[in-house]
Design an enzyme around this catalytic site. Structure first.
Site, mmCIF file in Angstrom:
data_model
loop_
_atom_site.group_PDB
_atom_site.id
_atom_site.type_symbol
_atom_site.label_atom_id
_atom_site.label_comp_id
_atom_site.label_asym_id
_atom_site.label_seq_id
_atom_site.Cartn_x
_atom_site.Cartn_y
_atom_site.Cartn_z
ATOM 1 C CG MET A 1 14.563 -68.194 73.523
ATOM 2 S SD MET A 1 15.288 -69.034 72.104
ATOM 3 C CE MET A 1 15.556 -67.642 70.983
ATOM 4 C CB SER A 2 15.897 -70.438 79.583
ATOM 5 O OG SER A 2 16.710 -69.374 80.054
ATOM 6 C CG HIS B 1 23.105 -76.521 77.410
ATOM 7 N ND1 HIS B 1 23.307 -75.535 78.347
ATOM 8 C CD2 HIS B 1 22.495 -75.923 76.382
ATOM 9 C CE1 HIS B 1 22.819 -74.404 77.898
ATOM 10 N NE2 HIS B 1 22.328 -74.605 76.704
ATOM 11 C CG ASN C 1 21.901 -61.068 71.541
ATOM 12 O OD1 ASN C 1 22.005 -62.091 72.230
ATOM 13 N ND2 ASN C 1 20.738 -60.586 71.163
ATOM 14 C CB SER D 1 24.301 -69.826 77.072
ATOM 15 O OG SER D 1 23.495 -70.829 76.539
ATOM 16 C CG HIS E 1 22.832 -71.495 69.858
ATOM 17 N ND1 HIS E 1 22.294 -71.034 71.055
ATOM 18 C CD2 HIS E 1 23.453 -72.653 70.162
ATOM 19 C CE1 HIS E 1 22.594 -71.881 72.012
ATOM 20 N NE2 HIS E 1 23.302 -72.874 71.508
ATOM 21 C CB ALA F 1 22.688 -66.346 77.153
ATOM 22 C CE1 TYR G 1 16.136 -74.637 72.444
ATOM 23 C CE2 TYR G 1 15.902 -72.720 73.870
ATOM 24 C CZ TYR G 1 16.682 -73.703 73.292
ATOM 25 O OH TYR G 1 18.025 -73.742 73.553
ATOM 26 C CD GLU G 2 16.215 -78.683 74.588
ATOM 27 O OE1 GLU G 2 16.685 -79.800 74.376
ATOM 28 O OE2 GLU G 2 16.458 -78.022 75.608
ATOM 29 C CG HIS H 1 16.341 -74.398 76.724
ATOM 30 N ND1 HIS H 1 17.479 -75.125 76.481
ATOM 31 C CD2 HIS H 1 16.742 -73.247 77.315
ATOM 32 C CE1 HIS H 1 18.532 -74.445 76.914
ATOM 33 N NE2 HIS H 1 18.119 -73.309 77.432
HETATM 34 N N1 HPA Z 1 16.522 -63.344 72.169
HETATM 35 C C1 HPA Z 1 16.104 -64.452 72.816
HETATM 36 N N2 HPA Z 1 16.914 -65.233 73.504
HETATM 37 C C2 HPA Z 1 18.214 -64.896 73.553
HETATM 38 C C3 HPA Z 1 18.722 -63.770 72.910
HETATM 39 C C4 HPA Z 1 17.820 -62.934 72.185
HETATM 40 O O1 HPA Z 1 18.201 -61.908 71.579
HETATM 41 N N3 HPA Z 1 20.058 -63.721 73.159
HETATM 42 C C5 HPA Z 1 20.352 -64.807 73.938
HETATM 43 N N4 HPA Z 1 19.234 -65.521 74.185
#
Ligand code: HPA
Length: 265
Positions: free
Chosen positions: A204-205, A57, A228, A26, A240, A109, A81-82, A79
């Protein structure tokens, strides 16, 4: 021919044989516009590549050149998480290694735990914490599954990346990335814990791909775009959509960084 060999064969005939592969996370997809003479292969045409279903994606392998180097850009990743499956990117990474790639550049990201790295900052990953405690290698036979993860993020490539960023006038932080499984964001207590453990970024990746790449003998370089402040560290709520919005604001720096690094390593 198995799916990995078939994918590698398709990659080798489609464009210049890639020396290095880049997974565009991302905020990093804009770098795909910088490829000279691009050839696109949709993932469904590569039997070892996964089907994708996350917004933002595309699921395209783009071959071509950046700064004279033959590259393969992965526009879209699957990912853990999917599906809960940490081996979701096993097929692509092994196919790229089989096609001749020697370096894997991973981008993502991430949330920032460091007040000096606000949204839009870029960070070179020096090391990671596998907080998910999952592995893509649990069904691997043989002793080579015991992969040495010291210097997983290649020190010589990192030095070259730092120099390339400095020369291009791009601020590049360096720190430890904590991988959490997601897809839920962290609690403020979890972020305090990760800070105590030495993380500067959370996401998360990437970590499963680093493990797969090291197992496949690829050298690894990885970058986070901080989209962030992590949970509890700012008044903004996390989503997201918010991640993608902040990622777009920094995507020009990100693609400039990638071009400079690819030309230098
Ligand atoms: N936490 C986890 N994954 C992320 C975040 C976060 O704050 N920002 C972008 N991906």
């Amino acid at each position: 021919m198995n799916a990995i060999e078939a994918s590698a064969a398709r990659i080798r005939v489609a464009g210049p044989v890639p020396e290095l592969a880049v997974v565009l996370g991302s905020g990093w997809d804009r770098a795909a516009e910088l490829v000279e003479a691009p050839t696109d292969i949709p993932y469904p045409e590569l039997p070892a590549f996964p089907a994708l279903n996350v917004d933002g994606h595309a699921g395209i392998l783009r071959l071509g050149r950046i700064g004279g180097r033959a590259v393969a850009l992965l526009r879209g990743r699957k990912h853990a998480y999917e599906s809960g499956d940490a081996a979701a990117m096993k097929g692509p990474i092994r196919s790229l290694a089989a096609a001749g790639c020697r370096i894997l550049v991973l981008t993502n990201a991430a949330g920032s735990l460091d007040a000096n790295m606000g949204p839009g900052s870029l960070m070179l990953i020096a090391d990671h914490l596998n907080m998910a405690q999952r592995t893509p290698l649990h069904d691997e036979p043989g002793s080579d599954r015991f992969v040495d993860m010291s210097d997983a993020y290649d020190p010589a490539l990192r030095a070259q990346a730092r120099a390339a960023a400095a020369q291009a006038g791009i601020a590049l932080h360096e720190g430890v990335y904590a991988w959490v499984l997601g897809p839920q964001f962290e609690t403020p207590a979890e972020i305090r814990m990760l800070g105590l453990l030495g993380a500067q970024a959370v996401g998360m990746s990437t970590v499963p791909e680093v493990i797969l790449a090291r197992h496949a003998g690829l050298k690894v370089l990885a970058f986070s775009m901080l989209t962030n402040m992590a949970a509890g560290l700012s008044d903004e709520s996390l989503s997201h959509a918010h991640t993608l919005r902040n990622a777009r604001a920094a995507d020009q720096d990100a693609s400039r960084l990638l071009t400079a690094v690819i030309a230098a390593i």
